[in-house]
Every structure is written in structure tokens, then in C-alpha cells.
Design an enzyme around this catalytic site. Structure first.
Site, PDB file in Angstrom:
ATOM      1  N   HIS A   1       0.776  -5.011   2.295  1.00 29.00           N
ATOM      2  CA  HIS A   1      -0.642  -4.790   2.625  1.00 29.00           C
ATOM      3  C   HIS A   1      -1.524  -5.985   2.311  1.00 29.00           C
ATOM      4  CE1 HIS A   1      -4.270  -2.439   3.214  1.00 29.00           C
ATOM      5  NE2 HIS A   1      -4.666  -2.639   1.964  1.00 29.00           N
TER       6      HIS A   1
ATOM      7  N   ARG B   1      -2.364   0.935  -7.418  1.00 35.02           N
ATOM      8  CA  ARG B   1      -1.485   0.880  -6.249  1.00 35.02           C
ATOM      9  C   ARG B   1      -0.054   0.471  -6.563  1.00 35.02           C
ATOM     10  NH1 ARG B   1      -5.069  -1.748  -1.579  1.00 35.02           N
ATOM     11  NH2 ARG B   1      -6.288   0.157  -1.621  1.00 35.02           N
TER      12      ARG B   1
ATOM     13  N   ARG C   1      -4.312  -6.303  -7.043  1.00 28.33           N
ATOM     14  CA  ARG C   1      -5.726  -6.134  -6.681  1.00 28.33           C
ATOM     15  C   ARG C   1      -6.169  -4.684  -6.822  1.00 28.33           C
ATOM     16  NH1 ARG C   1      -8.319  -4.734  -1.588  1.00 28.33           N
ATOM     17  NH2 ARG C   1      -6.229  -4.497  -0.712  1.00 28.33           N
TER      18      ARG C   1
ATOM     19  N   HIS D   1       0.869  -1.186   0.000  1.00 28.45           N
ATOM     20  CA  HIS D   1       0.000   0.000   0.000  1.00 28.45           C
ATOM     21  C   HIS D   1       0.902   1.231   0.000  1.00 28.45           C
ATOM     22  CE1 HIS D   1      -3.118   2.874   0.905  1.00 28.45           C
ATOM     23  NE2 HIS D   1      -4.033   1.920   0.851  1.00 28.45           N
TER      24      HIS D   1
HETATM   25  P1  FAD Z   1      -9.033 -11.804   8.048  1.00 28.09           P
HETATM   26  O1  FAD Z   1     -10.037 -10.750   8.200  1.00 28.09           O
HETATM   27  O2  FAD Z   1      -7.615 -11.422   8.176  1.00 28.09           O
HETATM   28  O3  FAD Z   1      -9.348 -12.937   9.121  1.00 28.09           O
HETATM   29  C1  FAD Z   1      -8.455 -14.002   9.317  1.00 28.09           C
HETATM   30  C2  FAD Z   1      -8.900 -14.772  10.528  1.00 28.09           C
HETATM   31  O4  FAD Z   1      -8.177 -15.997  10.600  1.00 28.09           O
HETATM   32  C3  FAD Z   1      -8.647 -14.074  11.858  1.00 28.09           C
HETATM   33  O5  FAD Z   1      -9.758 -14.313  12.680  1.00 28.09           O
HETATM   34  C4  FAD Z   1      -7.425 -14.800  12.415  1.00 28.09           C
HETATM   35  O6  FAD Z   1      -7.328 -14.767  13.810  1.00 28.09           O
HETATM   36  C5  FAD Z   1      -7.717 -16.205  11.918  1.00 28.09           C
HETATM   37  N1  FAD Z   1      -6.556 -17.098  11.844  1.00 28.09           N
HETATM   38  C6  FAD Z   1      -5.415 -16.936  11.143  1.00 28.09           C
HETATM   39  N2  FAD Z   1      -4.607 -17.997  11.327  1.00 28.09           N
HETATM   40  C7  FAD Z   1      -5.258 -18.850  12.149  1.00 28.09           C
HETATM   41  C8  FAD Z   1      -4.948 -20.117  12.717  1.00 28.09           C
HETATM   42  N3  FAD Z   1      -3.772 -20.730  12.515  1.00 28.09           N
HETATM   43  N4  FAD Z   1      -5.859 -20.710  13.516  1.00 28.09           N
HETATM   44  C9  FAD Z   1      -7.056 -20.108  13.787  1.00 28.09           C
HETATM   45  N5  FAD Z   1      -7.386 -18.898  13.287  1.00 28.09           N
HETATM   46  C10 FAD Z   1      -6.508 -18.288  12.482  1.00 28.09           C
HETATM   47  N6  FAD Z   1      -9.949  -4.523   1.604  1.00 28.09           N
HETATM   48  C11 FAD Z   1     -10.983  -3.921   1.000  1.00 28.09           C
HETATM   49  O7  FAD Z   1     -11.633  -4.515   0.140  1.00 28.09           O
HETATM   50  N7  FAD Z   1     -11.332  -2.651   1.352  1.00 28.09           N
HETATM   51  C12 FAD Z   1     -10.657  -1.936   2.288  1.00 28.09           C
HETATM   52  O8  FAD Z   1     -11.011  -0.805   2.590  1.00 28.09           O
HETATM   53  C13 FAD Z   1      -9.532  -2.542   2.913  1.00 28.09           C
HETATM   54  N8  FAD Z   1      -8.794  -1.868   3.818  1.00 28.09           N
HETATM   55  C14 FAD Z   1      -7.794  -2.521   4.472  1.00 28.09           C
HETATM   56  C15 FAD Z   1      -7.095  -1.852   5.471  1.00 28.09           C
HETATM   57  C16 FAD Z   1      -6.132  -2.515   6.206  1.00 28.09           C
HETATM   58  C17 FAD Z   1      -5.367  -1.788   7.279  1.00 28.09           C
HETATM   59  C18 FAD Z   1      -5.849  -3.877   5.928  1.00 28.09           C
HETATM   60  C19 FAD Z   1      -4.816  -4.612   6.720  1.00 28.09           C
HETATM   61  C20 FAD Z   1      -6.525  -4.529   4.916  1.00 28.09           C
HETATM   62  C21 FAD Z   1      -7.492  -3.866   4.179  1.00 28.09           C
HETATM   63  N9  FAD Z   1      -8.190  -4.508   3.164  1.00 28.09           N
HETATM   64  C22 FAD Z   1      -9.235  -3.876   2.550  1.00 28.09           C
HETATM   65  C23 FAD Z   1      -7.987  -5.928   2.898  1.00 28.09           C
HETATM   66  C24 FAD Z   1      -9.085  -6.725   3.614  1.00 28.09           C
HETATM   67  O9  FAD Z   1      -9.363  -6.117   4.853  1.00 28.09           O
HETATM   68  C25 FAD Z   1      -8.674  -8.160   3.856  1.00 28.09           C
HETATM   69  O10 FAD Z   1      -8.145  -8.708   2.698  1.00 28.09           O
HETATM   70  C26 FAD Z   1      -9.893  -8.978   4.273  1.00 28.09           C
HETATM   71  O11 FAD Z   1     -10.515  -8.360   5.382  1.00 28.09           O
HETATM   72  C27 FAD Z   1      -9.475 -10.389   4.608  1.00 28.09           C
HETATM   73  O12 FAD Z   1     -10.550 -11.051   5.197  1.00 28.09           O
HETATM   74  P2  FAD Z   1     -10.391 -12.575   5.605  1.00 28.09           P
HETATM   75  O13 FAD Z   1     -11.664 -12.975   6.238  1.00 28.09           O
HETATM   76  O14 FAD Z   1      -9.893 -13.345   4.465  1.00 28.09           O
HETATM   77  O15 FAD Z   1      -9.188 -12.578   6.671  1.00 28.09           O
HETATM   78  C1  SIN Z   2      -7.588   1.759   1.705  1.00 27.19           C
HETATM   79  O1  SIN Z   2      -8.522   2.225   2.348  1.00 27.19           O
HETATM   80  O2  SIN Z   2      -6.751   2.449   1.107  1.00 27.19           O
HETATM   81  C2  SIN Z   2      -7.439   0.271   1.638  1.00 27.19           C
HETATM   82  C3  SIN Z   2      -8.358  -0.252   0.653  1.00 27.19           C
HETATM   83  C4  SIN Z   2      -7.953  -1.628   0.222  1.00 27.19           C
HETATM   84  O3  SIN Z   2      -6.968  -2.198   0.689  1.00 27.19           O
HETATM   85  O4  SIN Z   2      -8.640  -2.137  -0.661  1.00 27.19           O
END
Ligand code: FAD
Ligand code: SIN
Length: 520
Positions: free
Chosen positions: A351, A290, A386, A242
Site C-alpha cells: 500500500h 496497520r 506510517r 494495508h
Molecule cells: P501520487 O499522488 O502518487 O502522484 C505521483 C505523480 O507522479 C503522478 O502524477 C504520476 O503520474 C507521476 N509520476 C510518477 N512517475 C513519473 C515519471 N517518471 N514522470 C512523470 N510523472 C511521474 N493516505 C492518506 O493520508 N489518507 C488516505 O486516506 C489514503 N488512502 C489511500 C488509498 C489508496 C487506495 C492508496 C493507493 C493510497 C492511499 N493513501 C492515503 C496514501 C496517499 O494517497 C499517497 O501516499 C499520496 O497521495 C501520495 O501523493 P504524492 O503526490 O506523493 O504521489
Molecule cells: C484507508 O482509508 O484505509 C487508507 C488510509 C491511509 O492509507 O492512510
């Protein structure tokens, strides 16, 4: 040995939305959502910008969102998947709204749509600058209303339980998953969870780098588990950096993000001389995709030799900034920055993982009865880079796809032969935790210095050598040590780093977020 129907590893948007759907459709089935951390801790919780979805059908269209996603992905997206995800978007968004999740609206009652890099239209639905927090807490609240869904915190999934088919007929998938070995961090014991179907929703890998927007949980566990189980994994070289993380070291292990939506509202990137430079790199300027913005910043940093560049928000009125970005405003204020008068020091940070565990359009991995969705999965949506705010969308759509497939197949899921117990060995408490913490830091340095925004063949080869030493040391320690979360995570980080480096070395052409200066 708990025997359940559906085992979900991860409580971010992917795991929770799949759990809700399966839980609502099958009130008689037993479902467990396991997370290694506190219930809401996840990448999801920190999402700021929002969810990209076409809701304004006058200015915007599916065709435009598809074209923007394909352009950002630089020729490596799967066009059929892009089309499916974009067209499913509004339906999945309505489900979120029906589950009680709020998105900002204008005084006229229309969605207040944000703009981010690479988007040709305003199409980002958001809740202030804390969209992820709103989603995460409402999904958890909803999950708790279901008696057949158990949400278990501090349960660390260590390895998948798999059996390799020796008997005919061979299926396309030669391996079947029957659940996971899980370390209960309270009792300090391994518990064998057997399940008819298992979903990996373990999120990202940012902690493999020194400077990341991802929280401490993002250690690539699901990818490493899938790799040990011999699942197909691709596109690991496409790590998205990012462009604008706050250049300030907090003690919580992650860099605070300054959302791209701030540039969408008019903020401008400037170098240390105070010059706006993005138009020198791309006609779209500050809102180029990005990969391009991060590379431009990296180049400007190298030219100036400084540690940070600047985001100038002073043209945005204080009232507007506070209204749209209350969380960013508060964080900056906490470190003594008045964004209406001072520029924000920024630097790129790891990111998002664009690749991951390969899945088909139904969320099925190459292992039978094992689904993957969210950031740990490689669906074909993102290709080499992405498009902003397409990740929450992808997680929702693929949770739904996996749910539909589960619906059709759960009753036919095979029963396992006898499940072997966890192989507990004679071990001792690691007296020197420095052996673990040092290796984690060393790995992060190797990856940041040699496998960052700009790579070279020499740096990749060096990284490979260092990682193999870290691997040997850590495996030796693992074999003789008592169970420990930090050691499990270190192993997983090393496997993840190995995959990023190896798949980088195999790439022969620069694409999207992958840039090797020896190939240019
Ligand atoms: P996560 O939300 O990361 O959840 C993973 C889960 O797995 C957690 O509960 C964790 O504890 C659990 N876990 C991991 N390993 C284990 C294990 N070994 N055993 C048990 N549990 C485990 N995307 C967008 O589309 N829009 C945005 O505005 C955006 N902003 C972002 C801002 C930030 C700061 C960040 C970091 C990311 C952002 N992203 C955004 C990306 C997006 O947030 C993530 O890609 C998305 O939320 C991932 O969701 P997920 O459910 O796959 O994983
Ligand atoms: C951001 O708000 O810039 C993050 C958005 C994203 O990771 O998609």
C-alpha cells in the site's frame, strides 16, 4: 530545449500543492508540472480515509497525534519532524479548504471526524470515501487558473540532469540537479528540461508487488532516478501492507481498498470459521496499527490455508454504510456483494512506502536544487510504519516546507555548465514485448513471495539473486531497444526492488512494518 524556473515531476497532492504555492508567489516564473499519465492519475486520486489533523481541540490535542504517530513508527520516527508536521497540519488544511476542497461536516457544522487504526481519537477529515478524488480534481482545477503553470500529461521523466562538482569550494551536496530528461509519449522523443529547481513528487512503489492498492503509475520512478543520480535513499524496507484490500481481481492492475475507516465505524475482521480474531493479537483489536493487523491476517491465512479472510460490516446499518462509504458500497455491489448481509472477502496488499529519498526539514535531498516530497520522500515522519492518514498530511506539509526553501533560494540557484544532450543510440523496436511484460510479472512474483509481510534471510537472498538476473537482462534490452515507457518503468521497478531487498538485508532488528522471522 525548454528552459524553465521550476520543474515539478508528478501531479499528485505533493506536486500540485507545491506548484500552486510557487505559482501564486512568483507570477513571473515559469513552472512546469509533468506527469507520465493522464492529469489526475495518481495514488492521491484513490485516497479514501482522509487526512489526519487535529481540529477538535477539546477531545484531541497535538500531543495525542504526536504520541500516536511515534507509537506507530515504533521508535524510528524523527520526533522533531513529527512535531512540526502535526503542528503545521491545521494551517495546511485551511489552505486546502481555501482552494475549494470539501470535507464532510455534521448537521451542526462541525467536521465529521473519522477513526482509523492506531489513532487514539477521531481526527480524520474526509470527503465521503473519495477524499483523494476530491483533492486531486480541485487542485487540478486550481492549477489551470495559473497562466505561469503548465500541466503536461504523458511526459515521462527518465533521468535527472546532474553535475558533479569538481571545482572548489565543495558544497555539502557534491551534486547539483539542473532538471530532467523527459520522454514525450506523444512525439516519442526525449526533451531536455533545464530548471533552476526540480521537485520529485513521483509517488509510491506499490507496483513492485503483485497485489497492491496502488494504480499502475506507482513504479518507483522518482526513487530510481534519484538512486541513479546517487541521492541518499533510506528505509526502503518499510513497505506498508494495508490489511483490507478487496480480494477480487479487477483488470485495472490494482486491488480495490476497503478503507480502515470502515473498521473505525465498527466492522470486524473474521477468519474463515467466522471468529473475530484481532483481540488475540493486540488489545486494540481491529483498530491496532496497520503492521500488526496485516501480520495477524497473514498468520490467520497461513493457519487456514485460505486465500482471503473477511470483514464483517453487517452490524453497520445499510443507511450508515451507504452514507459514509458510497464508493465502497458501489464497488462491492458491482461484484455482487451486499455488504449489509454478506461479509467482504479481504486480503492484505502492498500500500505505501514509508521510506524513500532522504530529505531534511526543508524538503531538500542530498542533491543541490533537488527537492522531494510526498510518498517518494523519506522525511522522518513515519519511521518504521506510517500512521493511517498521515500521508496526505505529510505531502501537504512538506510541499509547503519545500516552497519556503525555494522562496529563499531560487534566485541564487547556479546555472549549469553545458548540458549534455540525451545519449541517443542506435536502437531497434523491441519486437517481443513479452521480454518486458514477463520480467515485470516475474519481479512482482519474486517480491510478493519473498519480500512480503513476513521475510526470512533465505527468501531475501533468493530475491536478491533473481533481481540481479532480471537487472542484467533488462539492462541489455534497454541498451539496444528503442525508447519505451514500459521499459523505463521496468528498469525503475527493478532498482526499487533492489533497494527494498538490500535495505531489508541490512536491517538487524524487527521494527514496525519490517518483520524477518529469523530475527525474532
Ligand atoms: P501520487 O499522488 O502518487 O502522484 C505521483 C505523480 O507522479 C503522478 O502524477 C504520476 O503520474 C507521476 N509520476 C510518477 N512517475 C513519473 C515519471 N517518471 N514522470 C512523470 N510523472 C511521474 N493516505 C492518506 O493520508 N489518507 C488516505 O486516506 C489514503 N488512502 C489511500 C488509498 C489508496 C487506495 C492508496 C493507493 C493510497 C492511499 N493513501 C492515503 C496514501 C496517499 O494517497 C499517497 O501516499 C499520496 O497521495 C501520495 O501523493 P504524492 O503526490 O506523493 O504521489
Ligand atoms: C484507508 O482509508 O484505509 C487508507 C488510509 C491511509 O492509507 O492512510
Amino acid at each position: 530545449m525548454p528552459k524553465i524556473d521550476v520543474l515539478i515531476l508528478g501531479s499528485g497532492i505533493a506536486g500540485l500543492s507545491y506548484a500552486l504555492k510557487v505559482g501564486e508567489r512568483f507570477p513571473d516564473k515559469t513552472i512546469a508540472v509533468l506527469t507520465k499519465a493522464a492529469e489526475g492519475e495518481s495514488n492521491t486520486k484513490y485516497a479514501q480515509g482522509g487526512i489526519a489533523t487535529v481540529t477538535d481541540t477539546i477531545a484531541d490535542s497535538y500531543e495525542k497525534h504526536i504520541a500516536d504517530t511515534l507509537a506507530a513508527g515504533d521508535g524510528l520516527c524523527n520526533p522533531a519532524i513529527v512535531q512540526m508536521v502535526v503542528e503545521e497540519g491545521p494551517k495546511r488544511l485551511n489552505e486546502l479548504i481555501n482552494w475549494g476542497i470539501n470535507f464532510d461536516k455534521s448537521d451542526l457544522g462541525e467536521f465529521d471526524l473519522g477513526l482509523e487504526g492506531g489513532h487514539s481519537e477521531h481526527r480524520i477529515l474526509h470527503f465521503k470515501d473519495i477524499t483523494g478524488y476530491e483533492i486531486e480534481r480541485k487542485l487540478i482545477r486550481k492549477i489551470k487558473q495559473h497562466k505561469n503553470i503548465a500541466l503536461l500529461t504523458e511526459h515521462f521523466a527518465v533521468d535527472l540532469i546532474t553535475q558533479h562538482h569538481l571545482k572548489l569550494p565543495f558544497t555539502k551536496q557534491g551534486v547539483t540537479c539542473f532538471g530532467a530528461y523527459v520522454y514525450n509519449q506523444q512525439t516519442k522523443e526525449i526533451v531536455t528540461y533545464t530548471a533552476k529547481v526540480t521537485l520529485l513528487a513521483t509517488g509510491g512503489v506499490g507496483q513492485v508487488y503483485r497485489n497492491t492498492t496502488n494504480p499502475l503509475i506507482a513504479t518507483g520512478d522518482g526513487i530510481a532516478m534519484a538512486y541513479r543520480a546517487k541521492a541518499q535513499i533510506s528505509n526502503m524496507e518499510f513497505i506498508q501492507f494495508h490489511p483490507t484490500a478487496l480480494a477480487y481481481q479487477f483488470s485495472h492492475g490494482r486491488s480495490f481498498l476497503i478503507s480502515e475507516a470502515v473498521r473505525g465505524l465498527g466492522a470486524v475482521l473474521k477468519n474463515e470459521k467466522g471468529d473475530a480474531f484481532m483481540k488475540n493479537y493486540d488489545p486494540r483489536g481491529d483498530l491496532a496499527s496497520r503492521d500488526i493487523v496485516s501480520r495477524a491476517i497473514d498468520n490467520e491465512l497461513k493457519i487456514s490455508g485460505s486465500d482471503a479472510l473477511y470483514l464483517d460490516c453487517t452490524t453497520i446499518s445499510k443507511k450508515d454504510f451507504q452514507y459514509h462509504f458510497p464508493n465502497i458500497y458501489a464497488q462491492c455491489k458491482e461484484i455482487g456483494l451486499d455488504v449489509s448481509k454478506q461479509m467482504i472477502p479481504i486480503t492484505p496488499a502492498a500500500h505505501y512506502l514509508c521510506g524513500g529519498i532522504d530529505v531534511d526539514i526543508h524538503g531538500c535531498t542530498s542533491i543541490k536544487n533537488l527537492y522531494a516530497c510526498g510518498e517518494c520522500a523519506n522525511t522522518g515522519l513515519h519511521g518504521a510504519n506510517r500512521l493511517a492518514s498521515n500521508s496526505l498530511l505529510e505531502a501537504l506539509v512538506f510541499a509547503h516546507q519545500s516552497f519556503l526553501h525555494t522562496l529563499e533560494h531560487i534566485t541564487q540557484a547556479d546555472d549549469p555548465d553545458e548540458i549534455p544532450e540525451w545519449n541517443s543510440k542506435d536502437t531497434f523496436e523491441t519486437r517481443e514485448r513479452i521480454l518486458i511484460t514477463h520480467n515485470r510479472k516475474e519481479l512482482q512474483s519474486v517480491m510478493s513471495d519473498y519480500v512480503g509481510i513476513i521475510r526470512t534471510n533465505e527468501r531475501l537472498n533468493r530475491a536478491a539473486k533473481r533481481i540481479s538476473v532480471l537487472y542484467e537482462e533488462t539492462e541489455t534490452l534497454y541498451r539496444k531497444s528503442k525508447l519505451s515507457t514500459s521499459l523505463f518503468e521496468l528498469r525503475n521497478l527493478i532498482s526499487t526492488a533492489y533497494l527494498i531487498v538490500e535495505q531489508s538485508k541490512n536491517r538487524s532488528q524487527n521494527k514496525g512494518g519490517y518483520y524477518n522471522s529469523d530475527l525474532s
